[in-house]
Scaffold this motif. Structure first.
Motif, PDB file in Angstrom:
ATOM      1  N   HIS A   1       0.823  -1.209   0.000  1.00  0.00           N
ATOM      2  CA  HIS A   1       0.000   0.000   0.000  1.00  0.00           C
ATOM      3  C   HIS A   1       0.857   1.258   0.000  1.00  0.00           C
ATOM      4  CE1 HIS A   1      -3.292  -2.778   0.770  1.00  0.00           C
ATOM      5  NE2 HIS A   1      -4.044  -1.826   0.249  1.00  0.00           N
ATOM      6  N   LEU A   2       1.978   1.223   0.687  1.00  0.00           N
ATOM      7  CA  LEU A   2       2.907   2.350   0.665  1.00  0.00           C
ATOM      8  C   LEU A   2       3.504   2.519  -0.731  1.00  0.00           C
ATOM      9  CD1 LEU A   2       4.290   4.548   2.337  1.00  0.00           C
ATOM     10  CD2 LEU A   2       6.018   2.854   2.979  1.00  0.00           C
TER      11      LEU A   2
ATOM     12  N   LYS B   1       1.020   4.040  -3.084  1.00  0.00           N
ATOM     13  CA  LYS B   1       0.810   5.442  -2.730  1.00  0.00           C
ATOM     14  C   LYS B   1       1.901   6.297  -3.384  1.00  0.00           C
ATOM     15  CE  LYS B   1      -0.810   6.110   1.467  1.00  0.00           C
ATOM     16  NZ  LYS B   1      -0.845   6.290   2.928  1.00  0.00           N
TER      17      LYS B   1
ATOM     18  N   PRO C   1       1.524   5.832  -8.130  1.00  0.00           N
ATOM     19  CA  PRO C   1       0.072   5.689  -8.321  1.00  0.00           C
ATOM     20  C   PRO C   1      -0.371   4.926  -9.567  1.00  0.00           C
ATOM     21  CG  PRO C   1       0.775   7.947  -8.702  1.00  0.00           C
ATOM     22  CD  PRO C   1       1.960   7.215  -8.171  1.00  0.00           C
TER      23      PRO C   1
END
Length: 86
Positions: A53-54, A57, A60
């Motif tokens: 998820h990092l 982020k 993108p």
């Protein structure tokens, strides 16, 4: 657990040792710099999921394509459906 991400021809996967592997050495190096376990600021139940998820982020255009939990070498593995993060 293992989490795979991809964007066009580039794919990367978290490793149990807290690093990334990829079909692009430059992408693996970038992900290890921006989405390593020491970059995670919030408590996480699963470090590899938090790394993924990092990573998306920071990058993108990537999306999570597969999350495999459990023993990935045996019959106890569970594959969850792919998730796209917008």
């Amino acid at each position: 657990m293992s989490v795979k991400i991809e964007w066009q021809i580039f794919k990367a996967e978290t490793q149990s040792d807290g690093t990334w592997s990829s079909n692009s050495p430059a992408l693996a190096e970038l992900l290890n710099a921006i989405a390593s376990p020491d970059k995670i600021k919030e408590p996480a139940l699963d470090i590899e999921d938090a790394m993924a998820h990092l990573a998306i982020k920071g990058l993108p255009y990537f999306r999570i394509i597969e999350v495999t939990s459990g023993n990935t070498r045996g019959n106890n593995s569970i594959k969850k459906s792919s998730v796209t993060i917008c």
